[in-house]
Design a protein around this motif. Structure first.
Motif, PDB file in Angstrom:
ATOM      1  N   ALA A 325       0.878  -1.260  -0.081  1.00 32.38           N
ATOM      2  CA  ALA A 325      -0.046  -0.153   0.004  1.00 32.38           C
ATOM      3  C   ALA A 325       0.940   1.243   0.017  1.00 32.38           C
ATOM      4  CB  ALA A 325      -1.041   0.064   1.267  1.00 32.38           C
ATOM      5  N   GLY A 326       0.163   2.286  -0.735  1.00 31.11           N
ATOM      6  CA  GLY A 326       1.020   3.478  -0.682  1.00 31.11           C
ATOM      7  C   GLY A 326       1.173   4.073  -2.123  1.00 31.11           C
ATOM      8  N   SER A 327       1.101   5.331  -2.133  1.00 33.47           N
ATOM      9  CA  SER A 327       1.008   6.197  -3.331  1.00 33.47           C
ATOM     10  C   SER A 327       2.219   6.265  -4.324  1.00 33.47           C
ATOM     11  CB  SER A 327       0.653   7.614  -3.194  1.00 33.47           C
ATOM     12  OG  SER A 327       1.500   8.119  -2.268  1.00 33.47           O
ATOM     13  N   ASP A 328       3.504   6.047  -3.655  1.00 33.69           N
ATOM     14  CA  ASP A 328       4.657   6.004  -4.280  1.00 33.69           C
ATOM     15  C   ASP A 328       5.661   5.192  -3.355  1.00 33.69           C
ATOM     16  OD1 ASP A 328       5.484   7.668  -2.086  1.00 33.69           O
ATOM     17  OD2 ASP A 328       5.886   9.306  -3.545  1.00 33.69           O
ATOM     18  N   ASP A 329       6.982   5.237  -3.911  1.00 30.61           N
ATOM     19  CA  ASP A 329       7.946   4.336  -3.483  1.00 30.61           C
ATOM     20  C   ASP A 329       8.283   4.958  -1.895  1.00 30.61           C
ATOM     21  OD1 ASP A 329       8.666   6.752  -4.481  1.00 30.61           O
ATOM     22  OD2 ASP A 329      10.962   6.230  -4.352  1.00 30.61           O
ATOM     23  N   PHE A 330       8.301   6.260  -1.394  1.00 31.32           N
ATOM     24  CA  PHE A 330       8.551   6.654   0.001  1.00 31.32           C
ATOM     25  C   PHE A 330       7.377   6.260   0.758  1.00 31.32           C
ATOM     26  CE2 PHE A 330       8.766   9.460   3.493  1.00 31.32           C
ATOM     27  CZ  PHE A 330      10.307   9.573   3.805  1.00 31.32           C
ATOM     28  N   ALA A 331       6.072   6.305   0.107  1.00 32.10           N
ATOM     29  CA  ALA A 331       5.077   5.812   1.230  1.00 32.10           C
ATOM     30  C   ALA A 331       4.840   4.479   1.321  1.00 32.10           C
ATOM     31  CB  ALA A 331       3.609   6.219   0.555  1.00 32.10           C
ATOM     32  N   LYS A 332       5.374   3.653   0.458  1.00 32.39           N
ATOM     33  CA  LYS A 332       5.758   1.922   0.535  1.00 32.39           C
ATOM     34  C   LYS A 332       6.821   1.694   1.229  1.00 32.39           C
ATOM     35  CE  LYS A 332       3.596   1.577  -4.220  1.00 32.39           C
ATOM     36  NZ  LYS A 332       2.547   0.353  -4.328  1.00 32.39           N
ATOM     37  N   ALA A 333       8.015   2.600   1.334  1.00 34.23           N
ATOM     38  CA  ALA A 333       8.899   2.280   2.331  1.00 34.23           C
ATOM     39  C   ALA A 333       8.547   2.120   3.703  1.00 34.23           C
ATOM     40  CB  ALA A 333      10.028   2.838   1.785  1.00 34.23           C
ATOM     41  N   ASP A 354      10.542   9.301 -11.962  1.00 35.64           N
ATOM     42  CA  ASP A 354       9.778   8.713 -10.976  1.00 35.64           C
ATOM     43  C   ASP A 354       9.815   6.944 -11.338  1.00 35.64           C
ATOM     44  OD1 ASP A 354       8.300   8.236 -13.223  1.00 35.64           O
ATOM     45  OD2 ASP A 354       6.375   9.079 -12.198  1.00 35.64           O
ATOM     46  N   ALA A 355      10.681   6.569 -12.062  1.00 34.89           N
ATOM     47  CA  ALA A 355      10.869   5.224 -12.447  1.00 34.89           C
ATOM     48  C   ALA A 355      10.975   4.326 -11.364  1.00 34.89           C
ATOM     49  CB  ALA A 355      12.091   4.748 -13.659  1.00 34.89           C
ATOM     50  N   GLY A 356      11.404   4.598 -10.219  1.00 37.77           N
ATOM     51  CA  GLY A 356      11.766   3.957  -9.149  1.00 37.77           C
ATOM     52  C   GLY A 356      10.462   3.873  -8.288  1.00 37.77           C
ATOM     53  N   LYS A 357       9.145   4.067  -8.572  1.00 42.00           N
ATOM     54  CA  LYS A 357       8.356   4.597  -7.799  1.00 42.00           C
ATOM     55  C   LYS A 357       7.477   3.466  -7.133  1.00 42.00           C
ATOM     56  CE  LYS A 357       4.131   5.672 -10.697  1.00 42.00           C
ATOM     57  NZ  LYS A 357       4.918   5.189 -11.972  1.00 42.00           N
ATOM     58  N   ASN A 358       7.838   2.236  -7.801  1.00 40.75           N
ATOM     59  CA  ASN A 358       7.359   0.968  -7.414  1.00 40.75           C
ATOM     60  C   ASN A 358       8.687  -0.077  -6.462  1.00 40.75           C
ATOM     61  OD1 ASN A 358       4.358   0.694  -7.472  1.00 40.75           O
ATOM     62  ND2 ASN A 358       4.683   0.861  -9.487  1.00 40.75           N
ATOM     63  N   MET A 359       9.715   0.709  -6.335  1.00 45.46           N
ATOM     64  CA  MET A 359      10.892   0.012  -5.895  1.00 45.46           C
ATOM     65  C   MET A 359      11.249   0.171  -4.763  1.00 45.46           C
ATOM     66  SD  MET A 359      12.175  -1.807  -8.809  1.00 45.46           S
ATOM     67  CE  MET A 359      12.990  -1.674 -10.133  1.00 45.46           C
ATOM     68  N   VAL A 360      11.976  -0.481  -3.748  1.00 43.95           N
ATOM     69  CA  VAL A 360      12.624  -0.257  -2.918  1.00 43.95           C
ATOM     70  C   VAL A 360      14.039  -1.163  -2.878  1.00 43.95           C
ATOM     71  CG1 VAL A 360      10.776   0.371  -1.372  1.00 43.95           C
ATOM     72  CG2 VAL A 360      11.723  -1.786  -1.057  1.00 43.95           C
ATOM     73  N   ARG A 361      15.121  -0.726  -2.091  1.00 43.95           N
ATOM     74  CA  ARG A 361      16.064  -1.318  -1.976  1.00 43.95           C
ATOM     75  C   ARG A 361      16.640  -1.812  -0.481  1.00 43.95           C
ATOM     76  NH1 ARG A 361      22.107   1.147  -1.804  1.00 43.95           N
ATOM     77  NH2 ARG A 361      21.661   1.514   0.073  1.00 43.95           N
TER      78      ARG A 361
END
Ligand SMILES: Cc1ncc(COP(=O)(O)O)c(C=O)c1O
Length: 382
Positions: A325-333, A354-361
């Motif tokens: 859940a979350g609107s972008d990568d920051f919200a998801k992280a 914004d290519a990383g918006k569904n990614m985290v590391r």
């Protein structure tokens, strides 16, 4: 006071802001890349003995001759590559070596190609010096090289490119064929190639490290960057190096002198002793331990219903988090941190758009018991 234009060019580190949020929650910090294995005794004792023996004053800015020699021997030992010690500059970490190399080789306005996802310091170093990064995207999960995309970003201002091999954050390990294609491309467009080989010993499965210096078309146009932070777990010692043609090292040395004077003298001896005395089993064990950690954590990500890109090297994993859940990568992280207490880095840290918006590391170089706990917690995301 009025700040310089340069001081506004460096983006706030997303890694640091996640670390702060993680500390506030008392969570497990898998955002930051700190190899927290024990430092080899040889390295500690080498530095300690050097301090006691009075090796505490400035060294030549290029580094102690014994260390430059040990680095050239290391290139022969691991890669059968012949270099002379005069081709080596020891600096304050690979970070210092890269900064010094960029200072010596780039002018403001020069365009430099970065592969995305990139290591943030590469981009920030370039922009802080007025160079202009241009981007070629490698797509998950395979991070395949797209020569057409490379050709498409070339302009009359392109003067260099950066490769990170094995790559932080993707874990991509470049094959000889890929490096040869990059070499031919660099030759065709007369480019300098900065090859960050910091994770050269962190390789999994059948991955092999091919240094840029072993590619004939790259040998005289590359600056190889590496160091001791990760391989000896001494990120705080600030010791790294560059390997380049002698004339480039001479120019870099003047700038290294200006910025750092020299790398810490007794610590240079510690690293030298490490290179001289640690046997092959040290390096294979390092890779084996990290391979186990990779498998453990990637397994947990799968179990959680996420889609990790399995890394062939380094010690990070990029994961698709579309289902979180979350609107972008920051919200998801943040969602992952709040639900599991495990911190990651939002994907935007590695892309210019914004290519990383569904990614985290995640960084899986953690003590085994901590990693096992993190894996257990991540599974709860399901
Ligand atoms: C690709 C890469 N290069 C360089 C560094 C920094 O190296 P050093 O500590 O030698 O400055 C890091 C650290 O995370 C890294 O990931």
């Amino acid at each position: 006071m009025r700040l310089s234009e340069r001081s506004g060019t460096i983006e706030q580190s997303h890694i640091r802001s996640m670390t702060r949020a993680c500390n506030a929650l008392g969570g497990i910090n898998m955002a930051q890349g700190v190899c927290d294995l024990d430092v080899p005794r040889e390295v500690i004792e080498g530095a300690y003995a050097a301090m006691n023996e009075g090796i505490n004053i400035y060294t030549p800015t290029e580094g102690l001759p014994r260390l430059r020699n040990a680095i050239s021997m290391k290139m022969k030992r691991f890669y059968d590559v012949e270099i002379v010690p005069e081709q080596v500059l020891v600096s304050d970490g690979a970070t210092g070596a890269f900064y010094t190399a960029c200072m010596a080789l780039l002018n403001p306005g020069d365009e430099v190609i970065l592969f995305e996802p990139y290591y943030g310091y590469h981009r920030s170093t370039l922009t802080s010096l007025g160079a202009i990064p241009t981007y070629v995207r490698l797509e998950a999960p395979e991070w395949k090289l797209d020569m057409g995309a490379l050709e498409a970003v070339i302009s009359s201002k392109t003067s260099a490119m950066v490769i990170c091999n094995p790559a932080n954050p993707s874990g991509k390990v470049y094959t000889r064929e890929e490096l040869e294609m990059i070499g031919a491309f660099a030759e065709k467009h007369d480019l300098i190639v900065f090859a960050d080989e910091m994770y050269e010993h962190f390789l999994y499965g059948d991955a092999v490290h091919i240094t840029a210096l072993d590619i004939p078309s790259l040998k005289d146009r590359c600056v190889v960057l590496s160091g001791f932070s990760k391989v000896f777990s001494i990120t705080g010692w600030r010791l790294g190096y560059a390997i380049a043609p002698v004339s480039v090292i001479e120019a870099m040395a003047q700038l290294n002198d200006l910025i750092y004077v020299c790398a810490p003298a007794p610590l240079q001896i510690g690293a030298t002793v490490g290179l001289e005395e640690l046997g092959d089993s040290y390096y294979s064990e390092l890779a084996r331990i990290h391979e186990h950690k990779r498998d453990l954590f990637c397994g947990a990500l799968h179990d959680a219903g996420l889609i990790p890109s399995i890394p062939g090297g380094a010690y990070y994993v990029m994961t698709d988090v579309s289902t979180v859940a979350g609107s972008d990568d920051f919200a998801k992280a943040m969602e992952i941190l709040e639900r599991t207490g495990v911190a990651s880095v939002p994907g935007r840290a590695f892309y210019h758009d914004d290519a990383g918006k569904n990614m985290v590391r995640f960084c899986y170089s953690k003590p085994l018991d901590v990693l096992e706990e993190a894996a257990e917690r991540i599974r709860k995301l399901r």
